[in-house]
Write a protein that holds these residues in place. Structure first.
Motif, PDB file in Angstrom:
ATOM      1  N   ARG A 253     -84.666  36.700 -76.287  1.00 25.18           N
ATOM      2  CA  ARG A 253     -85.603  36.121 -75.322  1.00 25.18           C
ATOM      3  C   ARG A 253     -87.027  36.178 -75.857  1.00 25.18           C
ATOM      4  O   ARG A 253     -87.834  35.277 -75.610  1.00 25.18           O
ATOM      5  CB  ARG A 253     -85.510  36.844 -73.978  1.00 25.18           C
ATOM      6  CG  ARG A 253     -84.177  36.635 -73.266  1.00 25.18           C
ATOM      7  CD  ARG A 253     -84.211  37.227 -71.866  1.00 25.18           C
ATOM      8  NE  ARG A 253     -85.135  36.487 -71.014  1.00 25.18           N
ATOM      9  CZ  ARG A 253     -84.821  35.370 -70.371  1.00 25.18           C
ATOM     10  NH1 ARG A 253     -83.603  34.855 -70.489  1.00 25.18           N
ATOM     11  NH2 ARG A 253     -85.710  34.774 -69.607  1.00 25.18           N
ATOM     12  N   TYR A 407     -85.693  27.041 -72.794  1.00 22.10           N
ATOM     13  CA  TYR A 407     -84.438  27.780 -72.660  1.00 22.10           C
ATOM     14  C   TYR A 407     -84.070  28.448 -73.976  1.00 22.10           C
ATOM     15  O   TYR A 407     -84.548  28.079 -75.051  1.00 22.10           O
ATOM     16  CB  TYR A 407     -83.298  26.833 -72.247  1.00 22.10           C
ATOM     17  CG  TYR A 407     -83.548  26.073 -70.975  1.00 22.10           C
ATOM     18  CD1 TYR A 407     -83.288  26.643 -69.734  1.00 22.10           C
ATOM     19  CD2 TYR A 407     -84.043  24.767 -71.019  1.00 22.10           C
ATOM     20  CE1 TYR A 407     -83.515  25.934 -68.559  1.00 22.10           C
ATOM     21  CE2 TYR A 407     -84.272  24.050 -69.853  1.00 22.10           C
ATOM     22  CZ  TYR A 407     -84.012  24.642 -68.623  1.00 22.10           C
ATOM     23  OH  TYR A 407     -84.242  23.946 -67.474  1.00 22.10           O
ATOM     24  N   VAL A 408     -83.163  29.422 -73.867  1.00 20.13           N
ATOM     25  CA  VAL A 408     -82.565  30.026 -75.050  1.00 20.13           C
ATOM     26  C   VAL A 408     -81.636  29.000 -75.696  1.00 20.13           C
ATOM     27  O   VAL A 408     -80.937  28.254 -75.005  1.00 20.13           O
ATOM     28  CB  VAL A 408     -81.781  31.291 -74.663  1.00 20.13           C
ATOM     29  CG1 VAL A 408     -80.945  31.800 -75.831  1.00 20.13           C
ATOM     30  CG2 VAL A 408     -82.740  32.382 -74.192  1.00 20.13           C
ATOM     31  N   THR A 410     -78.934  29.523 -78.189  1.00 22.30           N
ATOM     32  CA  THR A 410     -78.074  30.345 -79.053  1.00 22.30           C
ATOM     33  C   THR A 410     -77.354  29.503 -80.096  1.00 22.30           C
ATOM     34  O   THR A 410     -77.183  29.910 -81.236  1.00 22.30           O
ATOM     35  CB  THR A 410     -77.039  31.114 -78.206  1.00 22.30           C
ATOM     36  OG1 THR A 410     -77.740  31.992 -77.316  1.00 22.30           O
ATOM     37  CG2 THR A 410     -76.130  31.940 -79.099  1.00 22.30           C
ATOM     38  N   GLU A 418     -79.354  26.498 -72.930  1.00 23.42           N
ATOM     39  CA  GLU A 418     -78.627  27.334 -71.978  1.00 23.42           C
ATOM     40  C   GLU A 418     -79.409  27.345 -70.671  1.00 23.42           C
ATOM     41  O   GLU A 418     -80.325  28.149 -70.492  1.00 23.42           O
ATOM     42  CB  GLU A 418     -78.448  28.737 -72.554  1.00 23.42           C
ATOM     43  CG  GLU A 418     -77.627  28.743 -73.835  1.00 23.42           C
ATOM     44  CD  GLU A 418     -77.483  30.142 -74.428  1.00 23.42           C
ATOM     45  OE1 GLU A 418     -77.802  31.123 -73.721  1.00 23.42           O
ATOM     46  OE2 GLU A 418     -77.062  30.238 -75.590  1.00 23.42           O
ATOM     47  N   GLU A 420     -78.906  28.387 -67.850  1.00 24.91           N
ATOM     48  CA  GLU A 420     -78.923  29.623 -67.063  1.00 24.91           C
ATOM     49  C   GLU A 420     -79.844  30.682 -67.688  1.00 24.91           C
ATOM     50  O   GLU A 420     -80.057  31.748 -67.113  1.00 24.91           O
ATOM     51  CB  GLU A 420     -77.506  30.193 -66.922  1.00 24.91           C
ATOM     52  CG  GLU A 420     -76.878  30.745 -68.197  1.00 24.91           C
ATOM     53  CD  GLU A 420     -76.255  29.672 -69.091  1.00 24.91           C
ATOM     54  OE1 GLU A 420     -75.521  30.037 -70.026  1.00 24.91           O
ATOM     55  OE2 GLU A 420     -76.526  28.467 -68.851  1.00 24.91           O
ATOM     56  N   HIS A 421     -80.376  30.388 -68.889  1.00 30.41           N
ATOM     57  CA  HIS A 421     -81.248  31.339 -69.586  1.00 30.41           C
ATOM     58  C   HIS A 421     -82.615  30.708 -69.852  1.00 30.41           C
ATOM     59  O   HIS A 421     -82.987  30.435 -70.989  1.00 30.41           O
ATOM     60  CB  HIS A 421     -80.607  31.790 -70.909  1.00 30.41           C
ATOM     61  CG  HIS A 421     -79.371  32.607 -70.741  1.00 30.41           C
ATOM     62  ND1 HIS A 421     -78.327  32.594 -71.642  1.00 30.41           N
ATOM     63  CD2 HIS A 421     -78.995  33.460 -69.753  1.00 30.41           C
ATOM     64  CE1 HIS A 421     -77.370  33.392 -71.227  1.00 30.41           C
ATOM     65  NE2 HIS A 421     -77.768  33.940 -70.074  1.00 30.41           N
TER      66      HIS A 421
END
Length: 725
Positions: A253, A407-408, A410, A418, A420-421
Motif C-alpha cells: 500500500r 488502486y493496488v 498486484t 483491485e 476493493e483495495h
C-alpha cells in the motif's frame, strides 16, 4: 511427469508466495521496523573526535584508523593530486600551464585556491551533472519515450543548477514541482491567493518526470515512484509493487500510495518558438499540406480496395456482437461501446506492409511510384510537412485524472485494478493523512526535503562521498534498507548529513570540504611499510590510502581530446552522435543532434538511450560501462575488457586524436623532440617523464618527427592514462 510452468504464471506464483510470506506485515510491525533501522532514525550530530586536524572529516577518519590499528600513507605528490582533483571536479586534466602554476605556488593555501577555481568553473557543473543524470536515468531517446524531443533541455537545466549552486533541497523540489518551495503561490492586493508563475527556465526541470511518460498513462507514475524513491530516499520502494517489502518497512500500500501522488500527471508539449516563428511555421505547413493533399489522396485511393478487403477479412473473424459495435457509427456508440471499438482498433488496423504484400507486382510498382512523388513533397516528416519547431515535454496535473481513485495493482496490469483495495495519495514513513492542500507532489516534496527527514541529507552526502572517494560510506548508495547494510563510518556519515543541512544544502561547500581533507589528499601507492594496514583492511574501507580509480568513459574521451588540443568546451545544446556508429542496415532516424564523426564536444553530450531496432549510443560508451538510461544507475560498473583495449588501439577517434596530438607536439615543441616528449607526458599524464622514460621515448622516436603519431598512440594506451592515482 514434471511440466514446465509458463513464465507469467511462474512470476505470479513467486509474487503470491512472497506476498504470503511478507504480506502479514501489519502497520504495527512496520512501525517497529522503522524505529529499529539506523537510516530511519533522526540524524543526531555527533561530537567531533579529539585531534589536531583542521578538517572535521579527518577527525572521524583518523579516529577510525586509530581504533582499527591502521597506519595511513602520506600525502600524494603535488602533480598527482592536481590531476586527481582536476579529473574529479571537472573531468578534464590540468594543462601544462596549470601544472607549472601549481608547482610554483608555495603558499599554504595553494591547493585550496585550485579547488575553489575548479568548483567555480562551469565545467565542474558539466561533470557533476553527468553523475546526477546517471542517478536520475537521463536518456536522449528511449522506445516509447514521449519526452525525447527537447529532453536535453532538462540536462542543461541540471548543469545550470549545479553551476549556480542551487541548494540541494531546491534542486530536488524544482524537478518534482517546477517551482521553489517558497515561490509556489502569491497574494494579490485584494487578498486573492493564486499559483505563482515559475521562474523562467525552471519548467525544464520537469523533464525529470516527463522522461518517464510512455505509451501507457501509468508509465509516468510508476517511473516517478521508482526513481524518486531510489534517487532521493535511497529506498528500493519498487520492490513492493506486488507484495509487501521482504526486508524493509515498506508495504505494498505504501508503494501504491506513493504512485498515487503522480497518477494525475500527464505530459504536456510546449513549442519553443516566438509568435513570429509560429505564424511563419503555420503558413509554411499550410502551403506544404496544400501541395501534398492531392498526392496523398491519390495514394489513399489507390490502396483503398486492398485495405478494405483486408479490413473486412479481419472484421469477419470477430464475434458477432463486436462486429455490431464496429459497424455502428461512432456518434451512436455508448461510452462502453466506444471503449470496445478502441480496444479492437489495433486488431483491425491495416499496416502498409500488409497492403503492399496483397498487391500484384505490376500494381505495387505503380503504388510505389505514387508514394515516391508524395515523399518528394515532404521528405523530412510526411506526417507533419513544413518546418519543424523545437519542442519540450513537461508535465501537468490532469484535473479529471486527479478525481479518479487509485488502486493496488498486484497483477501489474493497470487495466485490472483491485477495486476493493483503494489507496489514498501518500508515502512511506509518514502519517496516513498528509496535508495535500497545496498539491500532492508539493506536499511530498516538502516532507522529502525537510531538514528533519533522516534519509534526505544522508543519501545525498553519501552520493557525493562516493563520487570523490570511489565508494560511499554506505556502499549501496541507493539502498539504505536492510540489504544495503550499514555505513563503514556511521558517525562521519551523520556528521556530514547534519553539516549539509547546516550549510543550507550547498553541494559546492560539501565538495570543497571533502576534497580538501587529508583523507582525499593521501597517496594511492602503498609499500612494504603498510603491509599490516593492507592485511587488516584490504578493501580500504577506512581510507588509509586513496583508492586507485579507473576513469569513467567521459573523462577518458575528454582527456584524449584535451591532449589532442581539440576539445570543445561549449556548454548546453542537443546531444551529438557519431556517424560511423550508425547501423546502415536500418534506415531509421539518426540520434538527436547527430554531429558527425568530427564532433569533439565533451562526452557528457554524447547521445545515449535505447532502441530495439537500432544502435543509439556510440560504441565507445557501452564499451566503457555507460548505461543506456533506462534505469537509475547509482554506481557504474568498472570492467576491464578486451573491447576497451581495442578501442584505445584501433578506433578512428583515437587515430585522429593521435594525429592531432602529434601535430600539437611538433608545433609547440618547435621540432625539438626532447621537448616534444616532455610535453606529451605533460598533456597526457599531467607529469614530466622520468629520465628513463624520456630516454626510452627518444630511442623509440629515432630522431624521426613522423613517429610522433605512434608515440602519441603509446601515451593513450598507457594504464596511467585511464587511471587516477
Amino acid at each position: 511427469m514434471i511440466r514446465s510452468i509458463p513464465g507469467q504464471l511462474l512470476l505470479w506464483m513467486i509474487c503470491l508466495s512472497a506476498s504470503i510470506l511478507a504480506g502479514n506485515c501489519d502497520t504495527q510491525t512496520n512501525q517497529t521496523k522503522r524505529k529499529d533501522w539506523w537510516s530511519l532514525k533522526p540524524v543526531v550530530r555527533p561530537a567531533l573526535p579529539e585531534g589536531p586536524e583542521s578538517n572535521p572529516i579527518d577527525r572521524f577518519i583518523d579516529a577510525e584508523l586509530a581504533k582499527r590499528g591502521l597506519k595511513a600513507v602520506g600525502a600524494a605528490d603535488k602533480l598527482s593530486l592536481l590531476r586527481r582533483v582536476h579529473l574529479d571536479l571537472t573531468g578534464i586534466p590540468p594543462s601544462p600551464a596549470e601544472q607549472e602554476a601549481f608547482l610554483a605556488d608555495s603558499s599554504p593555501d595553494a591547493y585550496e585556491k585550485v579547488v575553489d577555481r575548479l568548483l567555480a568553473d562551469e565545467q565542474h557543473a558539466v561533470r557533476y551533472a553527468r553523475h546526477w543524470l546517471d542517478v536520475l536515468r537521463y536518456a536522449d531517446t528511449d522506445e516509447h519515450m514521449k519526452a525525447a524531443p527537447g529532453i536535453h533541455l532538462w540536462r542543461d537545466w541540471v548543469i545550470n543548477a549545479l553551476r549556480d549552486d542551487v541548494p540541494y533541497d531546491q534542486f530536488v523540489q524544482i524537478q518534482l514541482t517546477g517551482q521553489r518551495a517558497s515561490e509556489r503561490t502569491e497574494l494579490s492586493a485584494l487578498g486573492y491567493r493564486s499559483r505563482k508563475e515559475p521562474r523562467p527556465g525552471d519548467e525544464f526541470a520537469l523533464g525529470f518526470l516527463a522522461r518517464g511518460a510512455g505509451d501507457d498513462p501509468q508509465d509516468l507514475a510508476i517511473s516517478a515512484a521508482d526513481t524518486v524513491s531510489t534517487a532521493f530516499m535511497g529506498m528500493t520502494v519498487g520492490c513492493a509493487k506486488c507484495h509487501d517489502h521482504m526486508y524493509d518497512p515498506i508495504s505494498q500500500r505504501d508503494y501504491y500510495a506513493l504512485k498515487a501522488l503522480f497518477d494525475p500527471l500527464v505530459p504536456r508539449k510546449i513549442t519553443l518558438a516566438s509568435a513570429a516563428e509560429l505564424i511563419a511555421s503555420g503558413k509554411a505547413r499550410a502551403e506544404a499540406e496544400k501541395k501534398r493533399a492531392p498526392l496523398a489522396k491519390a495514394v489513399d485511393d489507390f490502396a483503398a480496395p486492398y485495405k478494405e478487403k483486408l479490413y473486412q477479412e479481419r472484421l469477419l473473424m470477430l464475434p458477432d456482437e463486436i462486429q455490431a459495435v464496429i459497424h455502428k457509427p461512432e456518434k451512436q456508440r455508448t461510452v462502453a461501446e466506444q471503449k470496445i471499438a478502441d480496444d479492437y482498433y489495433p486488431v483491425l488496423r491495416i499496416d502498409e506492409e500488409k497492403i503492399t504484400n496483397a498487391m500484384p507486382a505490376e500494381v505495387l510498382a505503380k503504388f510505389q511510384e505514387l508514394k515516391k512523388k508524395l515523399k518528394a513533397e515532404s521528405p523530412e516528416d510526411p506526417e507533419h510537412p513544413g518546418p519543424t519547431l523545437p519542442v519540450f515535454y513537461t508535465v501537468e496535473v490532469d484535473r479529471l485524472r486527479e478525481q479518479e481513485k487509485s488502486y493496488v495493482l498486484t497483477s501489474g496490469d493497470p487495466s485490472r485494478p483491485e477495486k476493493e483495495h483503494e489507496v489514498k495519495p501518500g508515502w512511506p514513513f509518514t502519517t496516513p493523512e498528509p496535508d495535500l492542500r497545496e498539491g500532492r507532489i508539493e506536499a511530498f516534496a516538502d516532507w522529502l526535503t525537510a531538514p528533519e527527514n533522516p534519509l534526505f541529507a544522508r543519501v545525498a552526502v553519501n552520493r557525493l562521498w562516493q563520487w570523490h572517494f570511489g565508494e560511499g560510506l554506505l556502499k549501496n548508495t541507493s539502498d539504505f534498507g536492510k540489504l544495503g547494510g550499514t555505513p563503514s563510518n556511521p558517525a562521519l556519515l551523520d556528521w556530514l548529513a547534519s553539516e549539509f543541512t547546516r550549510r543550507g544544502f550547498s553541494m559546492r561547500q560539501m565538495h570543497r570540504l571533502m576534497v580538501t581533507s587529508d583523507a582525499y589528499k593521501r597517496a594511492s601507492e602503498t609499500g612494504d611499510d603498510y603491509a599490516e594496514s593492507q592485511k587488516l583492511d584490504p578493501t580500504d574501507t577506512a581510507l588509509w590510502h586513496f583508492r586507485l580509480q579507473r576513469l569513467e568513459a567521459e573523462p577518458i574521451w575528454d582527456s584524449m581530446h584535451a591532449a589532442a588540443g581539440d576539445l570543445d568546451l561549449s556548454v548546453g545544446g542537443p546531444s551529438f552522435g557519431k556517424r560511423e556508429d550508425t547501423d546502415e542496415k536500418h534506415p531509421h532516424p539518426k540520434p538527436p543532434g547527430d554531429g558527425g564523426p568530427s564532433s569533439t564536444r565533451r562526452a557528457a553530450y554524447l547521445v545515449r538511450g535505447y532502441s530495439s531496432f537500432r544502435d543509439v549510443m556510440p560504441n565507445f560508451l557501452p564499451v566503457f560501462d555507460v548505461d543506456d538510461g533506462r534505469a537509475p544507475c547509482p554506481l557504474r560498473t568498472q570492467t576491464v575488457t578486451a573491447p576497451q583495449a581495442l578501442f584505445l588501439m584501433n578506433s578512428p577517434d583515437v587515430d585522429k586524436a593521435c594525429v592531432d596530438l602529434a601535430a600539437r607536439l611538433q608545433k609547440e615543441a618547435k621540432g625539438d623532440l626532447p621537448s616534444a616528449v616532455v610535453l606529451a607526458y605533460r598533456v597526457a599524464l599531467s607529469r614530466p617523464p622520468s629520465t628513463a622514460e624520456k630516454n626510452n621515448a627518444l630511442a623509440y622516436l629515432e630522431s624521426d618527427p613522423t613517429r610522433l603519431k605512434q608515440f602519441s598512440w603509446l601515451m593513450f594506451n598507457m594504464d596511467e592514462f585511464v587511471y587516477v592515482r
